[in-house]
Enzyme design. Structure first.
Site, PDB file in Angstrom:
ATOM      1  N   GLU A 178       0.793  -1.262   0.060  1.00  0.00           N
ATOM      2  CA  GLU A 178      -0.087   0.081  -0.058  1.00  0.00           C
ATOM      3  C   GLU A 178       0.889   1.282  -0.083  1.00  0.00           C
ATOM      4  O   GLU A 178       1.281   1.652   1.155  1.00  0.00           O
ATOM      5  CB  GLU A 178      -0.802   0.074   1.284  1.00  0.00           C
ATOM      6  N   ASP A 188       1.460 -14.597  12.395  1.00  0.00           N
ATOM      7  CA  ASP A 188       0.526 -15.212  11.705  1.00  0.00           C
ATOM      8  C   ASP A 188      -0.540 -13.841  11.308  1.00  0.00           C
ATOM      9  O   ASP A 188      -1.019 -13.158  12.124  1.00  0.00           O
ATOM     10  CB  ASP A 188      -0.242 -15.961  12.561  1.00  0.00           C
ATOM     11  N   HIS A 207      -1.662  10.376  -1.047  1.00  0.00           N
ATOM     12  CA  HIS A 207      -2.360   9.030  -1.767  1.00  0.00           C
ATOM     13  C   HIS A 207      -2.258   9.301  -3.359  1.00  0.00           C
ATOM     14  O   HIS A 207      -1.704   8.467  -4.032  1.00  0.00           O
ATOM     15  CB  HIS A 207      -3.583   8.785  -1.288  1.00  0.00           C
ATOM     16  N   LYS A 255      -8.363 -15.492  15.998  1.00  0.00           N
ATOM     17  CA  LYS A 255      -8.711 -15.095  14.598  1.00  0.00           C
ATOM     18  C   LYS A 255     -10.117 -14.394  14.346  1.00  0.00           C
ATOM     19  O   LYS A 255     -10.519 -14.408  13.153  1.00  0.00           O
ATOM     20  CB  LYS A 255      -8.277 -16.126  13.549  1.00  0.00           C
TER      21      LYS A 255
END
Ligand code: ADP
Length: 416
Positions: free
Chosen positions: A107, A311, A407, A237
């Site tokens: 990104e 993870d 951006h 999660k």
């Protein structure tokens, strides 16, 4: 024909079998090396799908290690650019220094934005960080015959805690049982085991320990069957109230005082950033029913997790949390982040891979057998300060034209 490992015809036959589906991708002859097996799987996909997988096969990681411990049916590696932010002054108990922090992301503008936050924090004298090792949790789900048997089960667990501890801790010298929290609804009983797991994230260790306790002690003694070793009350999660309230992994807090001068350098003012905080992180999150009362924890967490071998699925729970920004009498603000649920590892899992180990080396994070847990706490402290850097930079950007400008210059919007 000869041995498929040795000759081109044998290799092509394996490729044909994979491509036609007469051989499964996991069923290549055991004598093949991991790199060769990956190349054959790639060639089969190329042949079947008409795609070019040259780049997927161009990787630095150890294919044998990746195949044995991390990824079945290996075909290659996805490469993610790694940038660096810093120096970031961290004032923690285990991390008390200036740090350069590696971040893996695709990104544009994210690294630049976090870097701006690092400069502001360092100019302010550093981020004060406090981390609590809450511990890794696993909650098996049991089925009882009704309320009477539920009570018997809970009484048995309470009166046999020493025995349970001995069996659980016997599975690893790094594991310490901290708590068993019970919760029951109807005929379902959850026992949420919470363990300290040293420098490991601890999910495998907790699962193995719970399995032993359930099979060797609880089921035989009480006759109550365990239906699922993970009963979703762990909670792994997924964002959840139980983890928000009671914590999981590391509970991380970081704060910084930004005076009017530093706010000016961030092209904002106390009034402007306080209003953005109120309307976005508070009212906006309430309106949305969000568990993330923050600007973009997930962006920093994902980039940090990917670079350092965590993870990435744990971002789902770690991104819960709160950013606060409050006024100071001198025209400055005090800003903080609260992350109640951050599973983290300095050993085990993806931290064993070469590039991830190098990223941990940049942070000076290495497990010391004499001080189990200290390396993971250091990592958590740097992470807390980095998340804070991401928050103050983005919140400041919302109050100026900086966000859209950055951006436009650096890539498509990644932050929310
Ligand atoms: P996890 O339990 O975090 O999911 P692993 O299955 O990789 O991950 O387990 C971690 C392993 O690392 C365990 O076998 C444990 O004995 C070992 N280990 C080595 N050093 C440490 C340490 N300092 N802290 C915790 N575990 C350690």
């Amino acid at each position: 024909m000869g041995n498929p490992v040795d000759d081109a015809a044998g290799r092509q036959q394996l490729i044909d079998e994979l491509a036609s589906g007469t051989r499964r991708f996991h069923a290549l002859p055991p004598g093949l090396g991991a790199e060769e097996a990956a190349a054959i799987r790639r060639a089969a996909l190329e042949q079947k799908l008409g795609v070019d997988l040259t780049k997927l096969g161009d990787f630095a990681l150890d294919a044998a290690q990746a195949t044995d411990r991390h990824c079945e049916n290996l075909i290659g590696a996805a490469q993610i650019p790694v940038g660096v932010v810093g120096p970031l002054r961290v004032r923690g108990h285990h991390a008390d220094d200036d740090f350069f922090v590696p971040l893996a992301t695709t990104e544009g503008a994210l690294v630049a934005s976090i870097n701006r936050g690092c400069s502001a924090i360092s100019a302010a004298g550093g981020a004060v960080v406090d981390v609590e090792d809450v511990g890794m949790t696993r909650a098996p789900a049991f089925r009882t015959s009704g309320l009477r048997q539920t009570r018997e089960l809970l009484d048995w667990v309470e009166s046999h805690e020493a025995e349970i501890r001995a069996v659980a801790e016997g599975t690893s010298r790094f594991l310490k049982l901290l708590e068993i929290r019970s919760y029951s609804i109807g005929t379902t009983v959850f026992l949420r085991f919470r363990f300290a797991s040293g420098d490991a994230m601890g999910m495998n260790m907790a699962t193995i320990a719970c399995d032993r306790v359930v099979r060797e002690l609880i089921e035989p003694a009480t006759g109550v069957p365990c239906v699922a070793l993970s009963g979703n009350y762990c909670v792994d999660k997924k964002p959840s109230a139980v983890n928000f309230q009671h914590g999981r992994g590391k509970r991380v807090q970081a704060e910084v005082v930004l005076d009017a001068d530093i706010l000016r350098r961030l092209k904002t003012t106390a009034d402007a950033i306080l209003e953005a905080q109120y309307r976005k992180n508070l009212i906006g999150s309430i309106a949305a029913g969000s568990t993330g009362y923050n600007a973009h924890f997930a962006n920093v967490l994902a980039a940090f997790f990917l670079a350092t071998g965590q993870d990435p699925a744990h971002v789902a729970e770690a991104a819960m949390g709160v950013t606060t920004i409050e006024p100071r009498p001198d025209g400055g603000v005090i800003a903080s982040v609260f992350l109640p649920d951050v599973p983290l590892a300095a050993v085990g899992g993806g931290t064993a891979l070469d590039t991830q180990r190098e990223a941990l080396a940049i942070l000076g994070v290495e497990a010391d057998p004499e001080q189990p847990g200290a390396a993971a706490l250091k990592l958590a402290e740097v992470l807390g300060a980095t998340v804070l850097a991401g928050e103050i930079s983005l919140m400041a950007a919302f109050t100026s034209q900086d966000l859209a400008d950055a951006h436009e210059r650096l890539g498509r919007a990644s932050e929310s």
